[in-house]
Design a protein around this motif. Structure first.
Motif, PDB file in Angstrom:
ATOM      1  N   HIS A 177       2.349   2.403  -3.429  1.00 23.17           N
ATOM      2  CA  HIS A 177       1.432   2.959  -4.412  1.00 23.17           C
ATOM      3  C   HIS A 177       1.343   4.474  -4.321  1.00 23.17           C
ATOM      4  O   HIS A 177       0.674   5.106  -5.145  1.00 23.17           O
ATOM      5  CB  HIS A 177       0.044   2.334  -4.263  1.00 23.17           C
ATOM      6  N   VAL A 178       2.015   5.063  -3.329  1.00 15.25           N
ATOM      7  CA  VAL A 178       2.130   6.526  -3.290  1.00 15.25           C
ATOM      8  C   VAL A 178       2.914   7.008  -4.502  1.00 15.25           C
ATOM      9  O   VAL A 178       2.683   8.095  -5.022  1.00 15.25           O
ATOM     10  CB  VAL A 178       2.800   6.962  -1.972  1.00 15.25           C
ATOM     11  N   SER A 179       3.850   6.186  -4.965  1.00 11.76           N
ATOM     12  CA  SER A 179       4.638   6.502  -6.154  1.00 11.76           C
ATOM     13  C   SER A 179       4.134   5.665  -7.327  1.00 11.76           C
ATOM     14  O   SER A 179       4.359   4.447  -7.357  1.00 11.76           O
ATOM     15  CB  SER A 179       6.125   6.208  -5.902  1.00 11.76           C
TER      16      SER A 179
ATOM     17  N   ARG B 272       0.837  -1.213   0.000  1.00 16.51           N
ATOM     18  CA  ARG B 272       0.000   0.000   0.000  1.00 16.51           C
ATOM     19  C   ARG B 272       0.865   1.255   0.000  1.00 16.51           C
ATOM     20  O   ARG B 272       0.544   2.248  -0.664  1.00 16.51           O
ATOM     21  CB  ARG B 272      -0.924  -0.016   1.215  1.00 16.51           C
ATOM     22  N   ALA B 273       1.984   1.220   0.725  1.00 16.25           N
ATOM     23  CA  ALA B 273       2.852   2.395   0.814  1.00 16.25           C
ATOM     24  C   ALA B 273       3.519   2.707  -0.529  1.00 16.25           C
ATOM     25  O   ALA B 273       3.665   3.872  -0.899  1.00 16.25           O
ATOM     26  CB  ALA B 273       3.917   2.177   1.892  1.00 16.25           C
TER      27      ALA B 273
END
Length: 315
Positions: A202-204, A199-200
């Motif tokens: 997918h910030v990029s 999930r983290a």
């Protein structure tokens, strides 16, 4: 009183003995099957020797692409930019090491050492490997779900013997006991951490595309290798069916911790092809060709690259 270090060594030895026992059992079973079906394997090898060279070259090109896809997925699993050439070389070396140790330990050890040499802490390096493995498994399951409706009735279980049913019942009983085991809690925490990292990232969007695109390309290229080999040996199955059978067989073979799926993948893939209507000799020839392009031909060069990376302290 036992120290934590002694306890870790003891548990490590227990795991090693367990892996060695399972590996020996599977290899002995594989040798038995080879001896029993040797005439079919011999005929398959002769059929492969006369296969279409153009299709075999296409399969070899797809096999080379799997290392680039693996490198792309590994880059997507980390924030730090990795050196491209060394990353690609590490994936090539890891694929060779993965065929020498069970349960992907060889490939995992090479990638772990590479990420740590690139400056990632041990915890983040392990997390990156878990993220990559989780994405790869998710992509395989998604591809199976997409291809199954396109090939209705293809995936079906062969007739089950009493021994198979007994083993399956034992596995279900083990799953029923696992929730009370501390190992189940550790597995849940590891999976939770992997999902958090996914999930983290997918910030990029660039990292997400690299991870999922590389994972998709890796699975698709392996399917293309087998499809090219089936075309080369004139195996009468449509490409979509071959791809679905490969994904299902490789997913099932992953449950047995053998080096590179040795024995388990071969048996599962040959069984899947024959149950789906392929002639036995043609199925054996296709499995041998797939193994030739993905394991035996690149194995020695991969080990040479592994030695060079170790000597240059890239691992």
């Amino acid at each position: 009183m036992t120290s934590p270090a002694d306890l870790a060594v003891f548990l490590g030895r227990r795991r090693a003995r367990w892996h060695a026992g399972v590996l020996l059992t599977v290899l002995l079973g594989g040798l038995y099957l080879v001896r029993r079906h040797w005439p079919v394997l011999e005929d398959g090898a002769w059929r492969l020797a006369g296969a279409d060279r153009g299709w075999l070259l296409a399969g070899a090109a797809a096999a080379v692409g799997t290392w680039a896809a693996s490198a792309l997925a590994q880059q997507g699993a980390v924030v730090r930019r990795l050196p491209r050439r060394r990353l690609l070389a590490a994936q090539f070396a890891a694929s060779a090491a993965g065929h020498l140790l069970p349960a992907g330990l060889g490939a995992g050890a090479v990638n772990l050492r590479f990420l740590m040499r690139c400056g990632l802490p041990a915890g983040r390096s392990v997390g990156a490997l878990v993220v990559k493995a989780t994405a790869g498994a998710a992509v395989r399951l998604a591809l199976i779900a997409v291809l199954t409706p396109a090939c209705p009735g293809l995936l079906r279980l062969p007739p089950l013997s009493p021994v198979t049913l007994t083993v399956a019942a034992g596995g279900l009983a083990l799953l029923a006991v696992l929730p009370a085991s501390p190992w189940w809690g550790r597995c849940r925490r590891a999976l939770s951490a992997a999902l958090t990292d996914i999930r983290a990232l997918h910030v990029s969007p660039v990292r997400a595309v690299a991870l999922w695109g590389g994972s998709l390309a890796f699975a698709a290229l392996h399917c293309l290798v087998l499809i090219a080999v089936t075309r080369a040996v004139a195996l009468p199955l449509p490409p979509l069916q071959v791809a679905l059978l490969y994904l299902a067989a490789s997913s099932a073979a992953a449950l047995l911790p053998t080096p590179g799926g040795l024995g388990s993948l071969d048996a599962a893939l040959a069984l899947a092809l024959t149950v789906s209507g392929a002639p036995t000799v043609a199925a054996a020839s296709a499995v041998l060709g797939y193994r030739l392009l993905t394991v035996w031909v690149p194995l020695l060069p991969g080990l040479v690259v592994l030695g060079v990376l170790v000597r240059r302290k890239a691992l």
